[in-house]
Design a protein around this motif. Structure first.
Motif, PDB file in Angstrom:
ATOM      1  N   VAL A  35      -8.316  61.584   0.479  1.00 40.48           N
ATOM      2  CA  VAL A  35      -9.345  61.495   1.526  1.00 40.48           C
ATOM      3  C   VAL A  35      -8.907  62.222   2.800  1.00 40.48           C
ATOM      4  O   VAL A  35      -7.785  62.034   3.275  1.00 40.48           O
ATOM      5  N   LEU A  36      -9.810  63.026   3.324  1.00 34.80           N
ATOM      6  CA  LEU A  36      -9.627  63.627   4.653  1.00 34.80           C
ATOM      7  C   LEU A  36     -10.637  62.988   5.589  1.00 34.80           C
ATOM      8  O   LEU A  36     -11.843  63.055   5.330  1.00 34.80           O
ATOM      9  N   LEU A  37     -10.156  62.361   6.654  1.00 37.30           N
ATOM     10  CA  LEU A  37     -11.060  61.818   7.677  1.00 37.30           C
ATOM     11  C   LEU A  37     -11.071  62.780   8.854  1.00 37.30           C
ATOM     12  O   LEU A  37     -10.019  63.086   9.426  1.00 37.30           O
ATOM     13  N   ILE A  38     -12.250  63.267   9.197  1.00 36.15           N
ATOM     14  CA  ILE A  38     -12.372  64.172  10.345  1.00 36.15           C
ATOM     15  C   ILE A  38     -12.919  63.394  11.530  1.00 36.15           C
ATOM     16  O   ILE A  38     -14.030  62.854  11.478  1.00 36.15           O
ATOM     17  N   ASP A  39     -12.126  63.328  12.589  1.00 40.91           N
ATOM     18  CA  ASP A  39     -12.547  62.701  13.835  1.00 40.91           C
ATOM     19  C   ASP A  39     -13.347  63.751  14.618  1.00 40.91           C
ATOM     20  O   ASP A  39     -12.774  64.672  15.199  1.00 40.91           O
ATOM     21  N   ALA A  40     -14.664  63.618  14.596  1.00 41.09           N
ATOM     22  CA  ALA A  40     -15.524  64.618  15.239  1.00 41.09           C
ATOM     23  C   ALA A  40     -16.009  64.139  16.605  1.00 41.09           C
ATOM     24  O   ALA A  40     -16.983  64.663  17.140  1.00 41.09           O
ATOM     25  N   ASP A  41     -15.323  63.133  17.147  1.00 39.99           N
ATOM     26  CA  ASP A  41     -15.738  62.558  18.434  1.00 39.99           C
ATOM     27  C   ASP A  41     -14.814  63.055  19.542  1.00 39.99           C
ATOM     28  O   ASP A  41     -13.600  62.840  19.466  1.00 39.99           O
ATOM     29  N   PRO A  42     -15.360  63.707  20.582  1.00 41.64           N
ATOM     30  CA  PRO A  42     -14.516  64.150  21.701  1.00 41.64           C
ATOM     31  C   PRO A  42     -13.772  62.997  22.391  1.00 41.64           C
ATOM     32  O   PRO A  42     -12.771  63.228  23.066  1.00 41.64           O
ATOM     33  N   GLN A  43     -14.231  61.756  22.189  1.00 42.91           N
ATOM     34  CA  GLN A  43     -13.491  60.600  22.737  1.00 42.91           C
ATOM     35  C   GLN A  43     -12.264  60.268  21.875  1.00 42.91           C
ATOM     36  O   GLN A  43     -11.496  59.387  22.213  1.00 42.91           O
ATOM     37  N   HIS A  44     -12.145  60.927  20.744  1.00 43.27           N
ATOM     38  CA  HIS A  44     -11.054  60.797  19.756  1.00 43.27           C
ATOM     39  C   HIS A  44     -10.556  59.363  19.509  1.00 43.27           C
ATOM     40  O   HIS A  44      -9.352  59.102  19.486  1.00 43.27           O
ATOM     41  N   THR A  45     -11.477  58.453  19.280  1.00 39.49           N
ATOM     42  CA  THR A  45     -11.089  57.058  19.003  1.00 39.49           C
ATOM     43  C   THR A  45     -10.271  56.945  17.715  1.00 39.49           C
ATOM     44  O   THR A  45      -9.250  56.248  17.690  1.00 39.49           O
ATOM     45  N   ALA A  46     -10.707  57.601  16.656  1.00 36.09           N
ATOM     46  CA  ALA A  46      -9.988  57.497  15.373  1.00 36.09           C
ATOM     47  C   ALA A  46      -8.587  58.097  15.511  1.00 36.09           C
ATOM     48  O   ALA A  46      -7.620  57.571  14.943  1.00 36.09           O
ATOM     49  N   SER A  47      -8.455  59.167  16.287  1.00 34.09           N
ATOM     50  CA  SER A  47      -7.137  59.786  16.480  1.00 34.09           C
ATOM     51  C   SER A  47      -6.238  58.866  17.303  1.00 34.09           C
ATOM     52  O   SER A  47      -5.039  58.755  17.023  1.00 34.09           O
ATOM     53  N   ASP A  48      -6.806  58.211  18.307  1.00 34.99           N
ATOM     54  CA  ASP A  48      -6.025  57.247  19.104  1.00 34.99           C
ATOM     55  C   ASP A  48      -5.548  56.095  18.211  1.00 34.99           C
ATOM     56  O   ASP A  48      -4.415  55.637  18.316  1.00 34.99           O
ATOM     57  N   TRP A  49      -6.454  55.652  17.348  1.00 34.31           N
ATOM     58  CA  TRP A  49      -6.109  54.583  16.391  1.00 34.31           C
ATOM     59  C   TRP A  49      -4.912  55.026  15.540  1.00 34.31           C
ATOM     60  O   TRP A  49      -3.946  54.291  15.364  1.00 34.31           O
TER      61      TRP A  49
END
Ligand SMILES: Nc1ncnc2c1ncn2[C@@H]1O[C@H](COP(=O)(O)OP(=O)(O)OP(=O)(O)O)[C@@H](O)[C@H]1O
Ligand SMILES: [Mg+2]
Length: 212
Positions: A35-49
């Motif tokens: 699985v590849l999850l792409i964080d497409a949110d400029p607030q980058h919540t998934a990346s912060d997680w």
């Protein structure tokens, strides 16, 4: 066969997109999919997680909050079985690009009038995309459902006025979801045998039925 691309979109903020994207990716990984999850949110919540985790997530996560998803995903998807896109709120271009890239679009909606009304814009984008890509499927999922309330029933009824199907599986309001995200975990990691893990396994089973 190439990767299946699943976009989780709703321009309404706080609809449950990131919670759905992370936990759906987790149950897909549990089923041994790549699985590849792409964080497409400029607030980058998934990346912060992801950044606050002690170990790597059970899926690969990259940030790409740009309206080039539909162009870049075919290359990025080569080594994966699934690509899950966590869409941004209030961003027409990126949402449209995520929808254009998707085989399946999931629109999470919370049971409230405000959330229902605010979803119209996203539904319009999805319906426009169908005109170009008739193999694409799209579904609503009710998120943060609070028990057997009238609001929960009303939202299901209201959503039938749109010409898009609604998943049988609802995602209930559970503090365990907010806690898992806050602690840098998926619901599978925090409570592998808990009700939240069951919700997402049921959601995945229903999605697999759609694809069959
Ligand atoms: N099923 C749930 N039960 C309890 N809390 C939830 C649930 N789903 C989401 N939340 C909480 O609601 C808030 C918004 O959820 P989430 O971040 O998933 O929405 P979003 O659509 O990604 O938001 P944004 O539009 O800001 O990206 C978060 O605090 C999250 O922890
Ligand atoms: Mg989000």
């Amino acid at each position: 066969m190439g990767a299946q691309v699943i976009a989780i979109v709703n321009q309404k903020g706080g609809a449950g997109k990131t919670t759905t994207a992370i936990n759906l990716s987790a149950v897909l990984a549990e089923s041994r999919a790549r699985v590849l999850l792409i964080d497409a949110d400029p607030q980058h919540t998934a990346s912060d997680w992801s950044a606050m985790r002690e170990k790597a997530p059970p899926f690969v996560l990259i940030a790409l909050p740009q309206p080039i998803l539909h162009r870049d995903i075919p290359k990025l998807a080569a080594d994966y079985d699934f690509v899950v896109i966590d869409g941004p709120p209030r961003n027409y271009e990126v949402t449209r690009s995520a929808i254009a890239a998707a085989d399946l679009v999931i629109i999470p909606v919370q049971p409230s009038g405000a959330d229902f009304w605010a979803s119209r814009e996203t539904v319009k984008l999805v319906q426009e995309a169908h005109a170009f890509k008739d193999t694409q499927k799209s579904v609503f999922v009710v998120t943060r459902k609070k028990g057997q309330t009238a609001l929960g029933r009303d939202i299901r009824e209201a959503l039938t006025t749109f010409d898009l199907p609604l998943l049988r599986t609802d995602i209930p309001d559970r503090i365990a979801y907010a806690e898992a995200i806050t602690n840098g975990k998926t619901i599978i990691e925090s409570q592998p045998r808990g009700p939240g893990a069951k919700d997402f396994r049921a959601l995945l089973a229903e999605i697999q039925e759609l694809a069959a």
